[in-house]
Every structure is written in C-alpha cells, then in structure tokens.
Design a protein around this motif. Structure first.
Motif, mmCIF file in Angstrom:
data_model
loop_
_atom_site.group_PDB
_atom_site.id
_atom_site.type_symbol
_atom_site.label_atom_id
_atom_site.label_comp_id
_atom_site.label_asym_id
_atom_site.label_seq_id
_atom_site.Cartn_x
_atom_site.Cartn_y
_atom_site.Cartn_z
ATOM 1 N N ASP A 132 59.400 28.542 33.836
ATOM 2 C CA ASP A 132 58.366 27.997 32.954
ATOM 3 C C ASP A 132 57.204 28.986 32.904
ATOM 4 O O ASP A 132 57.293 30.099 33.444
ATOM 5 N N TYR A 133 56.097 28.562 32.277
ATOM 6 C CA TYR A 133 54.974 29.467 32.066
ATOM 7 C C TYR A 133 53.983 29.488 33.223
ATOM 8 O O TYR A 133 52.895 30.044 33.103
ATOM 9 N N HIS A 134 54.395 28.915 34.363
ATOM 10 C CA HIS A 134 53.616 29.042 35.581
ATOM 11 C C HIS A 134 54.191 30.139 36.467
ATOM 12 O O HIS A 134 53.638 30.425 37.534
ATOM 13 N N GLN A 135 55.295 30.746 36.031
ATOM 14 C CA GLN A 135 55.961 31.769 36.828
ATOM 15 C C GLN A 135 55.969 33.100 36.071
ATOM 16 O O GLN A 135 56.014 33.117 34.841
ATOM 17 N N PRO A 136 55.926 34.212 36.798
ATOM 18 C CA PRO A 136 55.827 35.515 36.122
ATOM 19 C C PRO A 136 57.164 36.000 35.566
ATOM 20 O O PRO A 136 58.209 35.873 36.211
ATOM 21 N N PHE A 137 57.102 36.553 34.383
ATOM 22 C CA PHE A 137 58.236 37.275 33.814
ATOM 23 C C PHE A 137 58.254 38.701 34.362
ATOM 24 O O PHE A 137 59.311 39.274 34.623
ATOM 25 N N LEU A 138 57.058 39.237 34.549
ATOM 26 C CA LEU A 138 56.930 40.618 35.013
ATOM 27 C C LEU A 138 55.522 40.829 35.549
ATOM 28 O O LEU A 138 54.546 40.420 34.919
ATOM 29 N N GLY A 139 55.416 41.437 36.710
ATOM 30 C CA GLY A 139 54.128 41.869 37.222
ATOM 31 C C GLY A 139 53.953 43.356 36.939
ATOM 32 O O GLY A 139 54.938 44.095 36.831
ATOM 33 N N PHE A 140 52.730 43.807 36.826
ATOM 34 C CA PHE A 140 52.518 45.212 36.492
ATOM 35 C C PHE A 140 51.163 45.691 36.991
ATOM 36 O O PHE A 140 50.240 44.908 37.232
ATOM 37 N N ALA A 141 51.071 46.994 37.144
ATOM 38 C CA ALA A 141 49.801 47.668 37.405
ATOM 39 C C ALA A 141 49.907 49.027 36.737
ATOM 40 O O ALA A 141 50.925 49.710 36.873
ATOM 41 N N LEU A 164 41.197 53.808 32.523
ATOM 42 C CA LEU A 164 41.526 52.415 32.240
ATOM 43 C C LEU A 164 42.599 51.976 33.224
ATOM 44 O O LEU A 164 43.675 52.585 33.295
ATOM 45 N N THR A 165 42.296 50.941 33.992
ATOM 46 C CA THR A 165 43.224 50.419 34.998
ATOM 47 C C THR A 165 43.379 48.918 34.802
ATOM 48 O O THR A 165 42.378 48.214 34.654
ATOM 49 N N VAL A 166 44.619 48.446 34.790
ATOM 50 C CA VAL A 166 44.881 47.015 34.610
ATOM 51 C C VAL A 166 45.986 46.590 35.577
ATOM 52 O O VAL A 166 47.009 47.266 35.704
ATOM 53 N N GLN A 167 45.757 45.468 36.251
ATOM 54 C CA GLN A 167 46.772 44.858 37.109
ATOM 55 C C GLN A 167 46.916 43.402 36.698
ATOM 56 O O GLN A 167 45.919 42.690 36.524
ATOM 57 N N GLY A 168 48.157 42.944 36.512
ATOM 58 C CA GLY A 168 48.332 41.561 36.087
ATOM 59 C C GLY A 168 49.776 41.143 36.044
ATOM 60 O O GLY A 168 50.646 41.749 36.684
ATOM 61 N N ALA A 169 50.037 40.093 35.263
ATOM 62 C CA ALA A 169 51.396 39.551 35.156
ATOM 63 C C ALA A 169 51.588 38.910 33.796
ATOM 64 O O ALA A 169 50.677 38.257 33.268
ATOM 65 N N GLY A 192 52.943 31.333 26.549
ATOM 66 C CA GLY A 192 52.838 32.534 27.363
ATOM 67 C C GLY A 192 51.421 33.079 27.418
ATOM 68 O O GLY A 192 50.701 33.072 26.425
ATOM 69 N N VAL A 193 51.026 33.558 28.580
ATOM 70 C CA VAL A 193 49.707 34.169 28.757
ATOM 71 C C VAL A 193 49.854 35.450 29.572
ATOM 72 O O VAL A 193 50.849 35.662 30.266
ATOM 73 N N LEU A 194 48.848 36.274 29.470
ATOM 74 C CA LEU A 194 48.756 37.491 30.265
ATOM 75 C C LEU A 194 47.645 37.297 31.287
ATOM 76 O O LEU A 194 46.477 37.171 30.910
ATOM 77 N N GLU A 195 48.018 37.217 32.545
ATOM 78 C CA GLU A 195 47.021 37.099 33.607
ATOM 79 C C GLU A 195 46.542 38.489 33.996
ATOM 80 O O GLU A 195 47.335 39.316 34.453
ATOM 81 N N VAL A 196 45.269 38.760 33.788
ATOM 82 C CA VAL A 196 44.674 40.034 34.179
ATOM 83 C C VAL A 196 43.984 39.806 35.529
ATOM 84 O O VAL A 196 42.903 39.231 35.596
ATOM 85 N N LYS A 197 44.644 40.232 36.587
ATOM 86 C CA LYS A 197 44.120 39.975 37.925
ATOM 87 C C LYS A 197 42.987 40.929 38.296
ATOM 88 O O LYS A 197 42.111 40.584 39.088
ATOM 89 N N ALA A 198 43.023 42.115 37.714
ATOM 90 C CA ALA A 198 41.947 43.080 37.954
ATOM 91 C C ALA A 198 42.025 44.156 36.890
ATOM 92 O O ALA A 198 43.119 44.534 36.460
#
Length: 298
Positions: A132-141, A164-169, A192-198
């Motif tokens: 579901d949309y509470h779980q990550p499809f892909l994490g990235f940095a 430019l640095t981005v970390q998220g999922a 779907g959303v893009l979580e930008v953690k930092a």
C-alpha cells in the motif's frame, strides 16, 4: 583446551572457500539479472546502451562499471539519461542497496536538458514490493554538483546550482504503464507521495536544508509542503525583486517576514526557519507567492 594451529588454519580455509563460493554465485546471479532486465526493458521499447563487462570487486563488493551509459524512455515527453561514466556497487552483506557514482550526467525531460558535473548516491530496494502507500517502492539518496539548468530556466538564478542533495522514498506501488506519464498518473491518483527525508540546496545567495512531502496533482505538477532552514533569504528576496520575479509589495512583505523569523545560529550567521508550500504552479511562503515553478512535462 587449545585448538591446534592446523585446525584453526583449516577452519579459516573452509570459511574462506565458502565465502568465495558465495561471492561468485551471487556475482553470477547479478550478472544474469542485469542481462534479463536489459532484455525486458528493450522489449518494452526502452533504449539502453552501456559498456560490456562483468561483476568485479571481490571480496568486499559486487561492482559493475557501465562506462558511458544511456537510457531513453519513450513517451509523449521522452526522457533520456546519459553519463560520461557510471559505476554501480553492492556490498555482500547488503545486496538490497545499490550505490552509484557518475560524472558528466545529462538528463533530458522533453525539451529541457539538465547537466551535472558529477553525481553520487544510492538506491534502497525493499525485500518485498509495497502492499500500500504506507510502504516504500524505492528509497534513494542522490547528490549532484554543478547542476546546469535548461536555457530560460532558473532556481534562485539562471546559473548552475552549486550542490543539490536529496534523500527520500517513493511511497506506494508504481503501476506498469506504456510510458512514464501514465505510470506517474496511476501512482499519483492512487495516493502515491514522495517523502523527502532530507535535502540541501546551495545556489548563491541562498543555502537551505530541510525536509517535506511532495506529490503530483491531476496535471502531474508538483504540490506539497517543505520545512526549511535557510541562509541568505533577504538577499534572495532582493535578487528576485530586482529581476522582476517579485513585485515591490511582495518583496517588502517577504523581507519583513524573513527579518521576523531570523535567528542567529551557533556560528553567528542569520538563519530563517520557513514553511513553504508548492501548489497551483507556484512556490508559496504562507499567503505570499514567491516564484513560479517550472512546468514539468512527462
């Protein structure tokens, strides 16, 4: 009771041999997986070119040098990504994370081209697809330096973004579709959303760090909310006003808000903590419309 030296040596040799067998077994699986994925993508009409090679890096890494690599994704607004060189790597104890390093990276989105002198980062692949949309499809940095913008586009200025640095999922399942636009439309409309953690951004006179959440609206344009810790806000407002991107009244209001929110940090610099939103094609500071966002064409 002491273990005889020859038994200890024998145990080391057995463990070393088992690890060597494991490494070459996994390397062969990875190589076969790359070849199968490439064949699958090409059959779907996606163009892929890269240097021939095999998995290296024994004993502490699985490494693949793709050389000058390129991917072309067709669609209403084609996407292409090319690098002067690309090296991907996994660690034997964490094969769900792929790190990469590239130079001379060129990204084309429709008619817009971006170029970074260098880029590095990682991709985290969940052990199971998201339910579901509470779980990550892909994490990235990802971190890019000297990022040149398309002609006629600007961030704070039209010059290169220094860093430019981005970390998220990417959260939630991404549907299989004939092109990127349809895949993004299905993902966004289903939640779907893009979580930008930092993230961190540097383009003089502005430096900022923060986090937030982004999504796509019905027109597949960005919307969301960001929290920033920024330096050089007053100077940035002044620059935008000078270039005609902020009217005098908005610039005055923005300066007053920045002055009211400014705090001196431990190094003696003035920092402004802001909450920004992206909506209706603009970047907003509360009710204040700061700048028009570049239209994304998928």
């Amino acid at each position: 009771m002491k273990l005889p030296a020859y038994l200890g040596l024998g145990l080391v040799l057995i463990l070393g041999g088992a690890y060597t067998g494991y490494w070459f077994f996994v390397a062969a699986k990875l190589q076969a997986g790359i070849e199968a994925w490439v064949a699958e993508q090409r059959a779907a009409g996606i163009g892929l070119t890269f240097a021939d090679g095999s998995i290296s890096g024994y004993p502490f890494a699985f490494r693949r040098n793709f050389g000058a690599a390129r991917i072309d994704i067709p669609g209403a607004s084609p996407v292409s990504l090319a690098t002067g060189s690309l090296v991907a790597e996994m660690r034997p104890w964490n094969i769900n994370q792929v790190t990469f390093a590239a130079n001379a990276l060129d990204l084309t989105l429709g008619a817009d081209s971006y170029r970074a002198a260098e880029a590095q980062g990682s991709v985290d692949i969940p052990k199971a697809p998201p339910a579901d949309y509470h779980q990550p499809f892909l994490g990235f940095a990802v971190s890019m330096g000297d990022l040149a913008l398309p002609a006629g586009k600007r961030a704070v200025t039209a010059g290169p973004i220094e860093r430019l640095t981005v970390q998220g999922a990417i959260m939630g399942p991404v549907p299989v579709a004939p092109d990127l636009g349809q895949a993004l439309s299905g993902w966004a409309s289903a939640g779907g959303v893009l979580e930008v953690k930092a993230f961190a951004f540097s383009q003089a006179p502005l430096q900022a760090t923060g986090d937030g959440t982004l999504a796509l609206d019905e027109a597949l344009q960005p919307l969301g909310a960001l929290s920033l810790h920024a330096y050089g806000v007053a100077e940035t407002v002044e620059l935008l006003a000078q270039d005609g991107l902020l009217d005098a009244r908005s610039a005055k209001t923005a300066k007053i808000m920045a002055q009211g929110l400014a705090k001196t940090d431990d190094s003696g610099r003035l920092r402004v903590d802001l909450s920004l939103s992206l909506q209706q094609g603009y970047l907003w500071l509360g009710p204040l419309k700061l700048a028009r966002l570049p239209a994304l064409r998928w």
